[in-house]
Enzyme design. Structure first.
Site, mmCIF file in Angstrom:
data_model
loop_
_atom_site.group_PDB
_atom_site.id
_atom_site.type_symbol
_atom_site.label_atom_id
_atom_site.label_comp_id
_atom_site.label_asym_id
_atom_site.label_seq_id
_atom_site.Cartn_x
_atom_site.Cartn_y
_atom_site.Cartn_z
ATOM 1 N N GLU A 210 0.815 -1.206 0.000
ATOM 2 C CA GLU A 210 0.000 0.000 0.000
ATOM 3 C C GLU A 210 0.863 1.278 0.000
ATOM 4 O O GLU A 210 0.847 2.073 0.951
ATOM 5 C CB GLU A 210 -0.969 -0.015 1.180
ATOM 6 N N GLU A 342 -4.828 -8.265 -1.922
ATOM 7 C CA GLU A 342 -5.240 -8.483 -0.532
ATOM 8 C C GLU A 342 -6.702 -8.084 -0.437
ATOM 9 O O GLU A 342 -7.080 -7.002 -0.889
ATOM 10 C CB GLU A 342 -4.389 -7.652 0.421
#
Length: 552
Positions: A210, A342
């Site tokens: 991220e 994810e």
């Protein structure tokens, strides 16, 4: 004995949630005589009829054979692996039953992990908290972290475990190790050198987690164009150490939505998440095999049971996929492969009492269906173990969402088919009449070994979710499938409502058998010319002897 559905008069039975309880002595005696493990009692609710049409002559998409893959948080290493016992037969059996799959070892703490090639034993600090790993708080603002060590023992143990259960390894490298603005590959080089020496076959690699959110954990900003160049550096390094066949995926951005106001806290130098992705793809060249992002529907801290059955949230995923795919096709037309790097229903470790209950299966099963039908090739479930969204609990017992994932693995193959449902009669409750409350997907059947029945080539697996609170769904197969035989695998809460932490398959509780082994799944043959009936707030799989051309 098959499942017997007994519709009873509401004057002699009372309903508490989804539980039917006898209110007379006669009814109580009847219930005792019938032994409720073998029978499923329902009130005589109203129903909706519909027609299912499946295009069986051609495929819509073909996903990776490891489509449903698994994630583990790097925080497990920081926490000394907690109760994740590599030598546990139960753990191995539960993991092996979900193969083939890729194991992604990564997450927020991946960007604070340092490999120590001279350290033999783990130095992680064991934890035993209900919330689980540090991954659970990764959406908190300014949750700064410290570095920690992964020993050779840690690395050996997870590689040995993955190979033993039939999982391929994917490792997320630390992108915060930097020489001024560019990535410093020194620690990655040490890990690659050791892995090559040990002969570990690492299927894939990532660099960072991220990146458009990383400054909330490190107070460091990494520009999208520089990260793209860092991926080129890593690709060359993998080739240098004999991992030419290993894939590299990224950039694993989070919250890639354009239909909401820009979150200033996630804004990097004026870039939205999708703008970050565009810039990354311009500078990463052909270094990546698949473009990845993270997708969650809910904030686990405030999620409710109704959220998990909300068709609007489910439809948001379709919009999200389209927006990301539009970017990938424009900037990556030569390799438009995309993965959900994810995902789960709720972020922040999951929703208490929901993510690890039967309720958690609604968003999860729909996400599997939507992703495959929308062209996603592979998704990583966050997580196999850890937090409240784990497929198995900290006691290593399977949750209802584990059993759903297991059934999916056994019954659903990689060939995706087009399916539609048309309503032929309306529900009495106007709020439940919309077809969006009936979710249906179809694939060619997966011929696996842990089924009570074997299915021939040409079989089709239909999976359906009934999101309605009060109406049964009665579905008739249309076209060439009208007179075909059907086996039912209906998953329903065990004697409770959707917050149940146990689940029934065709009326029988799913549980591990002797020596912690996984049971065979047995379908229930449905009578020909009988509609498929799905009770309110349940989901199930239906294997059709379709002789489908696309599945031959």
């Amino acid at each position: 004995m098959g499942l017997l559905v007994v519709h009873v008069n509401c004057c002699t039975y009372r309903q508490i949630g989804n539980i039917i309880e006898p209110s007379s002595i006669f009814s109580q005696k009847l219930l005792q005589y019938l032994k409720t493990d073998r029978f499923f009692f329902t009130l005589d609710n109203s129903s909706i009829s519909g027609l299912v049409s499946i295009t069986s002559s051609e495929s819509l998409h073909v996903v990776d054979s490891r489509f449903l893959s698994i994630a583990l948080g790097s925080s497990l290493i920081r926490d000394g692996w907690r109760q994740f016992d590599f030598n546990s037969d139960r753990l191995k059996n539960l993991a092996r039953a979900l193969s083939p799959a890729i194991l992604r070892l990564g997450g927020t703490d991946a960007d604070f992990l340092i490999f120590n090639s001279t350290q033999g034993q783990p130095t992680g600090r064991a934890r035993d908290d209900e919330q689980g790993s540090a991954e659970d708080t990764r959406y908190n603002k300014h949750d700064f972290r410290n570095n920690f060590t992964m020993s050779v023992s840690d690395w050996d143990n997870i590689n040995t475990f993955a190979a033993d259960v039939g999982w391929d390894m994917l490792f997320d490298l630390n992108m915060l190790l930097r020489n001024h603005t560019s990535w410093d590959p020194t620690n990655a080089r040490a890990l690659l050198k050791y892995s090559t020496k040990k002969g570990y076959r690492i299927a894939g690699w990532e660099l960072g987690n991220e990146p458009n959110h990383i400054r909330h954990h490190s107070n460091v900003t990494i520009h999208s164009y520089q990260l793209g160049k860092d991926f080129v550096t890593l690709r060359k390094l993998l080739d240098q150490y004999g991992y030419q066949d290993s894939f590299l995926i990224g950039p694993d951005i989070t919250k890639p939505v354009l239909n909401k106001a820009l979150d200033v806290e996630d804004d990097i130098m004026g870039q939205s998440p999708l703008e970050f992705l565009r810039s990354f793809l311009k500078f990463c060249g052909n270094s990546t095999y698949a473009t990845t992002w993270h997708s969650y529907s809910l904030d686990g801290r405030v999620a409710t049971a109704d959220n998990f059955t909300d068709p609007g949230l489910m439809n948001d995923l379709k919009k999200e996929i389209k927006q990301v795919h539009d970017v990938i096709r424009r900037y990556r037309p030569f390799l438009p492969k995309s993965w959900l790097g994810e995902t789960a229903g709720a972020y922040g470790g999951g929703a208490p009492g929901l993510s690890n209950a039967y309720a958690g299966g609604f968003l999860w099963l729909d996400k599997l269906g939507v992703s495959a039908a929308s062209g996603i090739d592979l998704i990583f479930r966050q997580t196999f173990y850890g937090g409240r969204y784990g497929l198995i609990g900290k006691d290593l017992k399977p949750t209802p969402v584990y059993w759903l994932s297991f059934a999916y693995k056994q019954l659903v193959g990689p060939i995706v088919l087009n399916v539609s449902v048309s309503i032929t009669t309306d529900a009495s409750d106007a709020t439940d009449r919309t077809p969006t409350h009936i979710r249906a997907y179809a694939h060619c059947t997966n011929n696996r070994t842990r089924l009570g029945s074997s299915y021939s080539n040409g079989s089709v697996t239909l999976f359906v979710l009934n999101l309605q609170k009060s109406n049964h769904i009665n579905l008739t197969l249309g076209g060439d499938l009208r007179d075909k035989s059907v086996d039912q695998y209906l998953l329903a809460p065990h004697r409770e409502n959707i917050t149940s932490t146990t689940v029934n398959l065709n009326g029988r509780k799913l549980k591990l058998t002797g020596r912690d082994t996984i049971p065979f799944l047995h379908g229930q043959p449905l009578a020909k010319d009988t509609p498929i009936s799905i009770p309110p707030l349940t989901y199930g799989f239906y294997v059709i002897d379709a002789n489908a051309t696309a599945c031959q």
